[in-house]
Motif scaffolding. Structure first.
Motif, PDB file in Angstrom:
ATOM      1  N   SER A   5       0.828  -1.206   0.000  1.00 25.47           N
ATOM      2  CA  SER A   5       0.000   0.000   0.000  1.00 25.47           C
ATOM      3  C   SER A   5       0.863   1.257   0.000  1.00 25.47           C
ATOM      4  CB  SER A   5      -0.934   0.005   1.212  1.00 25.47           C
ATOM      5  OG  SER A   5      -1.955  -0.959   1.064  1.00 25.47           O
ATOM      6  N   GLU A  52     -11.896  -1.379  -3.682  1.00 22.48           N
ATOM      7  CA  GLU A  52     -10.672  -2.125  -3.365  1.00 22.48           C
ATOM      8  C   GLU A  52     -10.800  -3.618  -3.677  1.00 22.48           C
ATOM      9  OE1 GLU A  52      -8.488  -0.117   0.336  1.00 22.48           O
ATOM     10  OE2 GLU A  52     -10.516  -0.772   0.840  1.00 22.48           O
ATOM     11  N   ASP A  53     -11.966  -4.037  -4.131  1.00 20.73           N
ATOM     12  CA  ASP A  53     -12.260  -5.454  -4.322  1.00 20.73           C
ATOM     13  C   ASP A  53     -11.505  -6.002  -5.536  1.00 20.73           C
ATOM     14  OD1 ASP A  53     -13.284  -7.972  -4.569  1.00 20.73           O
ATOM     15  OD2 ASP A  53     -15.374  -7.357  -4.793  1.00 20.73           O
ATOM     16  N   GLU A  54     -10.469  -6.799  -5.305  1.00 19.27           N
ATOM     17  CA  GLU A  54      -9.635  -7.297  -6.395  1.00 19.27           C
ATOM     18  C   GLU A  54     -10.292  -8.441  -7.160  1.00 19.27           C
ATOM     19  OE1 GLU A  54      -5.540  -7.938  -5.530  1.00 19.27           O
ATOM     20  OE2 GLU A  54      -5.303  -5.990  -4.561  1.00 19.27           O
ATOM     21  N   SER A  55     -11.472  -8.866  -6.720  1.00 19.01           N
ATOM     22  CA  SER A  55     -12.213  -9.832  -7.536  1.00 19.01           C
ATOM     23  C   SER A  55     -12.825  -9.137  -8.756  1.00 19.01           C
ATOM     24  CB  SER A  55     -13.313 -10.507  -6.712  1.00 19.01           C
ATOM     25  OG  SER A  55     -14.331  -9.575  -6.353  1.00 19.01           O
ATOM     26  N   ARG A  56     -12.899  -7.813  -8.702  1.00 22.04           N
ATOM     27  CA  ARG A  56     -13.324  -7.014  -9.858  1.00 22.04           C
ATOM     28  C   ARG A  56     -12.072  -6.618 -10.629  1.00 22.04           C
ATOM     29  NH1 ARG A  56     -18.222  -3.523  -8.821  1.00 22.04           N
ATOM     30  NH2 ARG A  56     -19.229  -4.283  -6.935  1.00 22.04           N
ATOM     31  N   ASP A  58      -9.539  -4.132 -12.599  1.00 20.05           N
ATOM     32  CA  ASP A  58      -9.194  -2.773 -12.192  1.00 20.05           C
ATOM     33  C   ASP A  58      -9.982  -1.704 -12.936  1.00 20.05           C
ATOM     34  OD1 ASP A  58      -7.951  -3.217 -14.605  1.00 20.05           O
ATOM     35  OD2 ASP A  58      -5.911  -2.796 -13.893  1.00 20.05           O
ATOM     36  N   ARG A  61     -13.393  -1.260 -11.332  1.00 23.45           N
ATOM     37  CA  ARG A  61     -13.328  -0.462 -10.109  1.00 23.45           C
ATOM     38  C   ARG A  61     -13.198   1.023 -10.453  1.00 23.45           C
ATOM     39  NH1 ARG A  61      -9.496  -4.540  -8.781  1.00 23.45           N
ATOM     40  NH2 ARG A  61      -7.792  -3.017  -8.742  1.00 23.45           N
ATOM     41  N   ARG A  86      -7.700   1.530  -9.421  1.00 23.40           N
ATOM     42  CA  ARG A  86      -7.046   0.567 -10.311  1.00 23.40           C
ATOM     43  C   ARG A  86      -5.896  -0.164  -9.618  1.00 23.40           C
ATOM     44  NH1 ARG A  86      -7.723   4.766 -14.327  1.00 23.40           N
ATOM     45  NH2 ARG A  86      -9.221   4.089 -15.943  1.00 23.40           N
ATOM     46  N   ASP A  87      -5.347   0.442  -8.568  1.00 19.81           N
ATOM     47  CA  ASP A  87      -4.183  -0.124  -7.902  1.00 19.81           C
ATOM     48  C   ASP A  87      -4.588  -1.199  -6.899  1.00 19.81           C
ATOM     49  OD1 ASP A  87      -1.409  -0.313  -7.440  1.00 19.81           O
ATOM     50  OD2 ASP A  87      -1.234   1.871  -7.638  1.00 19.81           O
ATOM     51  N   SER A  88      -3.582  -1.893  -6.334  1.00 21.51           N
ATOM     52  CA  SER A  88      -3.818  -2.936  -5.340  1.00 21.51           C
ATOM     53  C   SER A  88      -3.441  -2.425  -3.963  1.00 21.51           C
ATOM     54  CB  SER A  88      -2.982  -4.180  -5.666  1.00 21.51           C
ATOM     55  OG  SER A  88      -3.369  -4.733  -6.916  1.00 21.51           O
ATOM     56  N   TRP A  89      -4.244  -2.794  -2.940  1.00 25.44           N
ATOM     57  CA  TRP A  89      -4.040  -2.317  -1.577  1.00 25.44           C
ATOM     58  C   TRP A  89      -3.921  -3.500  -0.625  1.00 25.44           C
ATOM     59  CZ3 TRP A  89      -2.947   2.683  -1.437  1.00 25.44           C
ATOM     60  CH2 TRP A  89      -3.314   3.436  -2.561  1.00 25.44           C
TER      61      TRP A  89
END
Length: 269
Positions: A5, A52-56, A58, A61, A86-89
């Motif tokens: 993050s 923030e849902d990475e199952s979606r 980018d 989102r 679009r980023d990962s947290w």
């Protein structure tokens, strides 16, 4: 924040600074708009989670952020939020924390552009001391009974001599219910110090320091920590004599009060 993050925030900050450099005079407006996005996310846990849902994917989102924020805030702030989406947290809630940080950064960036960063840092420190010393005022600002807007308006009434950047940060500090005002002001002061590329030394003394004493203390601390140091002095007669210095995680206590307490403790033992 975990390293993933923090890296995402650093990337976003680099992009955001590039935009701010081309928007001189708009920093306050943009920072306050970012705070409004943070408030939207805090009120809608489902929305914050979805961004923030990475199952979606980018882009999905990002489109969600655009759909929710389009027309409510400026295109620049909408695009900033889309980029964060679009980023990962690393942990849930880090995107919101990143946005809050970028809002503060925008305001301090504007203060630096106008050569008011040092003044803003000093005024924030002075304000924190005022709130520490004046219990009634501190309680008024911390009162959750009062709507945030009322608390923010009280800032304008109390801190009339502060510059607009200081006022904007003070208004934000009293509007955030999840953390204490003291904690937020310490963070803002630290962020200002980081932007100014120096350390902060909070010095408590029984008497005001002369200009020469303050300069000598600054030189000593700068040499000790191998960095520029900004000294903020507050007066507390309870220390009796000497100085108490907080810098980084260090506490240098050379006050007479601490020595007296040490003697008392020795006799008790």
């Amino acid at each position: 924040m975990r390293s993933g993050s923090r890296t995402a925030l650093e990337r976003a900050r680099d992009r955001w600074e590039g935009l701010l450099a081309n928007r001189p005079g708009e920093e306050l407006h943009l920072g306050i708009q970012i705070f409004s996005v943070v408030d939207i996310l805090k009120k809608s846990y489902a929305l914050a989670n979805a961004l923030e849902d990475e199952s979606r994917v980018d882009d999905e989102r990002a489109r969600l952020a655009q759909t929710v924020l389009g027309g409510r805030v400026s295109d620049e702030v909408t695009e900033l939020t889309m980029g964060l989406a679009r980023d990962s947290w690393s942990e849930v809630g880090d995107l919101t924390i990143a946005l809050e940080s970028l809002g503060v950064h925008a305001i301090l960036y504007g203060a630096r552009r106008e050569n008011l960063l040092g003044e803003t840092e000093e005024q924030l420190y002075h304000s924190s001391r005022v709130l520490k010393d004046q219990r009634d005022l501190r309680m008024a600002f911390n009162s959750v009974i009062q709507p945030a807007e009322n608390r923010m308006n009280l800032v304008n009434e109390v801190f009339t001599g502060a510059n607009p950047y200081t006022v904007a940060l003070l208004r934000r500090a009293v509007a955030v219910d999840e953390q204490s005002i003291a904690t937020l002001l310490r963070r803002y002061i630290s962020d200002a110090a980081d932007m100014g590329d120096h350390l902060v030394a909070a010095v408590t003394s029984a008497l005001p320091l002369t200009h020469e004493q303050e300069e000598r203390l600054t030189a000593i601390l700068s040499a000790k920590y191998n960095s520029d140091v900004q000294v903020h002095v507050s007066i507390d007669t309870a220390v009796i004599g000497g100085l108490r210095i907080h810098i980084n995680d260090d506490v240098i206590d050379g006050t007479l009060a601490s020595r007296i307490n040490g003697v008392r403790a020795a006799f008790k033992n």
